[in-house]
Scaffold this motif. Structure first.
Motif, PDB file in Angstrom:
ATOM      1  N   GLY A   1      -0.754  12.806  -1.348  1.00 25.13           N
ATOM      2  CA  GLY A   1      -0.761  12.878   0.099  1.00 25.13           C
ATOM      3  C   GLY A   1      -2.034  13.560   0.581  1.00 25.13           C
ATOM      4  N   GLN A   2      -2.138  13.667   1.897  1.00 22.83           N
ATOM      5  CA  GLN A   2      -3.364  14.199   2.499  1.00 22.83           C
ATOM      6  C   GLN A   2      -3.339  15.720   2.602  1.00 22.83           C
ATOM      7  OE1 GLN A   2      -0.814  13.094   4.213  1.00 22.83           O
ATOM      8  NE2 GLN A   2      -0.520  14.639   5.812  1.00 22.83           N
ATOM      9  N   GLY A   3      -2.184  16.313   2.411  1.00 23.35           N
ATOM     10  CA  GLY A   3      -2.070  17.765   2.435  1.00 23.35           C
ATOM     11  C   GLY A   3      -1.592  18.293   3.775  1.00 23.35           C
ATOM     12  N   THR A   4      -0.926  19.437   3.721  1.00 20.30           N
ATOM     13  CA  THR A   4      -0.484  20.125   4.927  1.00 20.30           C
ATOM     14  C   THR A   4      -0.763  21.619   4.749  1.00 20.30           C
ATOM     15  OG1 THR A   4       1.355  20.443   6.478  1.00 20.30           O
ATOM     16  CG2 THR A   4       1.926  20.400   4.147  1.00 20.30           C
ATOM     17  N   GLN A   5      -1.296  22.231   5.789  1.00 17.51           N
ATOM     18  CA  GLN A   5      -1.708  23.624   5.713  1.00 17.51           C
ATOM     19  C   GLN A   5      -0.510  24.544   5.924  1.00 17.51           C
ATOM     20  OE1 GLN A   5      -4.949  25.123   5.213  1.00 17.51           O
ATOM     21  NE2 GLN A   5      -3.680  26.977   5.058  1.00 17.51           N
TER      22      GLN A   5
ATOM     23  N   TYR B   1      -0.052  19.868  -1.242  1.00 16.43           N
ATOM     24  CA  TYR B   1      -0.193  18.443  -1.465  1.00 16.43           C
ATOM     25  C   TYR B   1       1.024  17.907  -2.209  1.00 16.43           C
ATOM     26  CZ  TYR B   1      -5.156  19.259  -0.520  1.00 16.43           C
ATOM     27  OH  TYR B   1      -6.347  19.612   0.049  1.00 16.43           O
ATOM     28  N   CYS B   2       1.429  16.727  -1.839  1.00 15.40           N
ATOM     29  CA  CYS B   2       2.501  16.013  -2.525  1.00 15.40           C
ATOM     30  C   CYS B   2       1.872  15.002  -3.487  1.00 15.40           C
ATOM     31  CB  CYS B   2       3.357  15.301  -1.483  1.00 15.40           C
ATOM     32  SG  CYS B   2       4.688  14.295  -2.146  1.00 15.40           S
ATOM     33  N   LYS B   3       2.492  14.856  -4.647  1.00 13.51           N
ATOM     34  CA  LYS B   3       2.007  13.909  -5.645  1.00 13.51           C
ATOM     35  C   LYS B   3       3.180  13.097  -6.170  1.00 13.51           C
ATOM     36  CE  LYS B   3      -0.315  13.689 -10.177  1.00 13.51           C
ATOM     37  NZ  LYS B   3      -0.860  14.497 -11.291  1.00 13.51           N
ATOM     38  N   ALA B   4       2.959  11.821  -6.354  1.00 17.00           N
ATOM     39  CA  ALA B   4       3.944  10.927  -6.968  1.00 17.00           C
ATOM     40  C   ALA B   4       3.333  10.317  -8.211  1.00 17.00           C
ATOM     41  CB  ALA B   4       4.356   9.828  -5.987  1.00 17.00           C
ATOM     42  N   ALA B   5       4.015  10.462  -9.332  1.00 18.25           N
ATOM     43  CA  ALA B   5       3.489   9.968 -10.601  1.00 18.25           C
ATOM     44  C   ALA B   5       4.527   9.100 -11.289  1.00 18.25           C
ATOM     45  CB  ALA B   5       3.094  11.140 -11.491  1.00 18.25           C
ATOM     46  N   PRO B   6       4.124   7.921 -11.777  1.00 21.47           N
ATOM     47  CA  PRO B   6       5.104   7.045 -12.420  1.00 21.47           C
ATOM     48  C   PRO B   6       5.533   7.533 -13.801  1.00 21.47           C
ATOM     49  CG  PRO B   6       2.920   6.066 -12.534  1.00 21.47           C
ATOM     50  CD  PRO B   6       2.801   7.310 -11.681  1.00 21.47           C
ATOM     51  N   PHE B   7       4.784   8.457 -14.364  1.00 20.94           N
ATOM     52  CA  PHE B   7       5.124   9.002 -15.680  1.00 20.94           C
ATOM     53  C   PHE B   7       5.370  10.491 -15.513  1.00 20.94           C
ATOM     54  CE2 PHE B   7       4.067   4.905 -17.086  1.00 20.94           C
ATOM     55  CZ  PHE B   7       2.842   4.543 -16.553  1.00 20.94           C
TER      56      PHE B   7
ATOM     57  N   GLN C   1       0.846  -1.188   0.000  1.00 24.18           N
ATOM     58  CA  GLN C   1       0.000   0.000   0.000  1.00 24.18           C
ATOM     59  C   GLN C   1       0.887   1.245   0.000  1.00 24.18           C
ATOM     60  OE1 GLN C   1      -2.858  -0.007   3.174  1.00 24.18           O
ATOM     61  NE2 GLN C   1      -4.176   1.483   2.183  1.00 24.18           N
ATOM     62  N   VAL C   2       0.504   2.206  -0.804  1.00 23.03           N
ATOM     63  CA  VAL C   2       1.315   3.407  -0.968  1.00 23.03           C
ATOM     64  C   VAL C   2       0.766   4.521  -0.090  1.00 23.03           C
ATOM     65  CG1 VAL C   2       2.105   5.168  -2.588  1.00 23.03           C
ATOM     66  CG2 VAL C   2       1.914   2.770  -3.324  1.00 23.03           C
ATOM     67  N   HIS C   3       1.691   5.200   0.586  1.00 23.31           N
ATOM     68  CA  HIS C   3       1.327   6.367   1.373  1.00 23.31           C
ATOM     69  C   HIS C   3       2.323   7.474   1.102  1.00 23.31           C
ATOM     70  CE1 HIS C   3      -1.787   4.476   3.793  1.00 23.31           C
ATOM     71  NE2 HIS C   3      -0.986   3.444   3.936  1.00 23.31           N
ATOM     72  N   LEU C   4       1.795   8.697   0.986  1.00 24.58           N
ATOM     73  CA  LEU C   4       2.610   9.905   0.943  1.00 24.58           C
ATOM     74  C   LEU C   4       2.199  10.744   2.143  1.00 24.58           C
ATOM     75  CD1 LEU C   4       2.344  10.900  -2.835  1.00 24.58           C
ATOM     76  CD2 LEU C   4       4.117   9.532  -1.735  1.00 24.58           C
ATOM     77  N   VAL C   5       3.148  11.057   2.996  1.00 29.02           N
ATOM     78  CA  VAL C   5       2.842  11.799   4.206  1.00 29.02           C
ATOM     79  C   VAL C   5       3.596  13.129   4.175  1.00 29.02           C
ATOM     80  CG1 VAL C   5       2.918  11.822   6.709  1.00 29.02           C
ATOM     81  CG2 VAL C   5       2.469   9.675   5.488  1.00 29.02           C
ATOM     82  N   GLU C   6       2.816  14.212   4.141  1.00 35.26           N
ATOM     83  CA  GLU C   6       3.413  15.545   4.161  1.00 35.26           C
ATOM     84  C   GLU C   6       3.559  16.034   5.595  1.00 35.26           C
ATOM     85  OE1 GLU C   6       0.431  15.871   0.555  1.00 35.26           O
ATOM     86  OE2 GLU C   6       0.388  15.071   2.598  1.00 35.26           O
TER      87      GLU C   6
ATOM     88  N   SER D   1       8.068  18.450   3.910  1.00 38.82           N
ATOM     89  CA  SER D   1       8.596  17.130   3.582  1.00 38.82           C
ATOM     90  C   SER D   1       7.465  16.237   3.111  1.00 38.82           C
ATOM     91  CB  SER D   1       9.257  16.491   4.814  1.00 38.82           C
ATOM     92  OG  SER D   1      10.369  17.235   5.244  1.00 38.82           O
ATOM     93  N   CYS D   2       7.767  15.391   2.171  1.00 42.45           N
ATOM     94  CA  CYS D   2       6.828  14.372   1.697  1.00 42.45           C
ATOM     95  C   CYS D   2       7.579  13.044   1.739  1.00 42.45           C
ATOM     96  CB  CYS D   2       6.357  14.681   0.294  1.00 42.45           C
ATOM     97  SG  CYS D   2       5.385  13.357  -0.483  1.00 42.45           S
ATOM     98  N   THR D   3       7.188  12.195   2.674  1.00 40.83           N
ATOM     99  CA  THR D   3       7.841  10.905   2.827  1.00 40.83           C
ATOM    100  C   THR D   3       6.957   9.812   2.252  1.00 40.83           C
ATOM    101  OG1 THR D   3       9.032  11.658   4.780  1.00 40.83           O
ATOM    102  CG2 THR D   3       8.822   9.281   4.462  1.00 40.83           C
ATOM    103  N   ALA D   4       7.531   9.039   1.373  1.00 40.72           N
ATOM    104  CA  ALA D   4       6.783   7.986   0.683  1.00 40.72           C
ATOM    105  C   ALA D   4       7.043   6.628   1.306  1.00 40.72           C
ATOM    106  CB  ALA D   4       7.181   7.952  -0.789  1.00 40.72           C
ATOM    107  N   SER D   5       6.004   5.805   1.304  1.00 45.40           N
ATOM    108  CA  SER D   5       6.153   4.400   1.661  1.00 45.40           C
ATOM    109  C   SER D   5       5.379   3.591   0.623  1.00 45.40           C
ATOM    110  CB  SER D   5       5.632   4.120   3.066  1.00 45.40           C
ATOM    111  OG  SER D   5       4.270   4.463   3.175  1.00 45.40           O
ATOM    112  N   GLY D   6       5.901   2.413   0.325  1.00 42.83           N
ATOM    113  CA  GLY D   6       5.254   1.557  -0.667  1.00 42.83           C
ATOM    114  C   GLY D   6       5.714   1.800  -2.086  1.00 42.83           C
ATOM    115  N   ILE D   7       6.481   2.841  -2.297  1.00 44.57           N
ATOM    116  CA  ILE D   7       7.098   3.125  -3.593  1.00 44.57           C
ATOM    117  C   ILE D   7       8.518   3.620  -3.346  1.00 44.57           C
ATOM    118  CG2 ILE D   7       4.969   3.703  -4.830  1.00 44.57           C
ATOM    119  CD1 ILE D   7       5.792   6.690  -4.519  1.00 44.57           C
ATOM    120  N   ILE D   8       9.324   3.562  -4.404  1.00 44.36           N
ATOM    121  CA  ILE D   8      10.647   4.182  -4.361  1.00 44.36           C
ATOM    122  C   ILE D   8      10.513   5.552  -5.015  1.00 44.36           C
ATOM    123  CG2 ILE D   8      13.052   4.014  -5.092  1.00 44.36           C
ATOM    124  CD1 ILE D   8      12.677   0.966  -5.111  1.00 44.36           C
TER     125      ILE D   8
END
Length: 120
Positions: free
Chosen positions: A111-115, A94-100, A1-6, A21-28
């Motif tokens: 990610g869920q976003g940070t104010q 918001y952080c976004k990770a895209a394979p392309f 499962q992929v998570h992006l945490v800002e 910071s945007c820390t990813a888990s479940g992807i490189i």
């Protein structure tokens, strides 16, 4: 499962700085195009900065010279250093990770976003 945490958002005075910071888990993260978007109340979500899989970097005109995006591959993290902040930078980031391309939503993660609030 992929998570992006800002993290790193908050309240800052005009002219101040924050580092997101945007820390990813479940992807490189280094294998993905990574980007920071923001959405202010009543406005559309806009792309602020992104770093491609090739590590080429682009910024929105409104943040050029003030924001810096970078990768910390050892921590599977993407950073956004924000300097000389002003009230127009107030938004949820918001952080976004895209394979392309970062502009392609297919198979992308958010990610869920940070104010970030810039106010005196």
């Amino acid at each position: 499962q992929v998570h992006l945490v800002e993290s790193g958002g908050g309240l800052v005075q005009p002219g101040g700085s924050l580092r997101l910071s945007c820390t990813a888990s479940g992807i490189i993260a280094s294998a993905y195009a990574m980007g920071w978007y923001r959405q202010a109340p009543g406005k559309q979500r806009e792309l602020v900065a992104h770093i491609a899989r090739s590590d080429s970097i682009n910024y929105a005109d409104s943040v050029k010279g003030r924001f810096t995006i970078s990768r910390d591959n050892a921590k599977n993290t993407v950073l956004l250093q924000m300097n000389s902040l002003n009230s127009e930078d107030t938004a949820v980031y918001y952080c976004k990770a895209a394979p392309f391309s970062i502009l392609v939503d297919r198979s992308a993660y958010w990610g869920q976003g940070t104010q970030v609030t810039v106010s005196s």
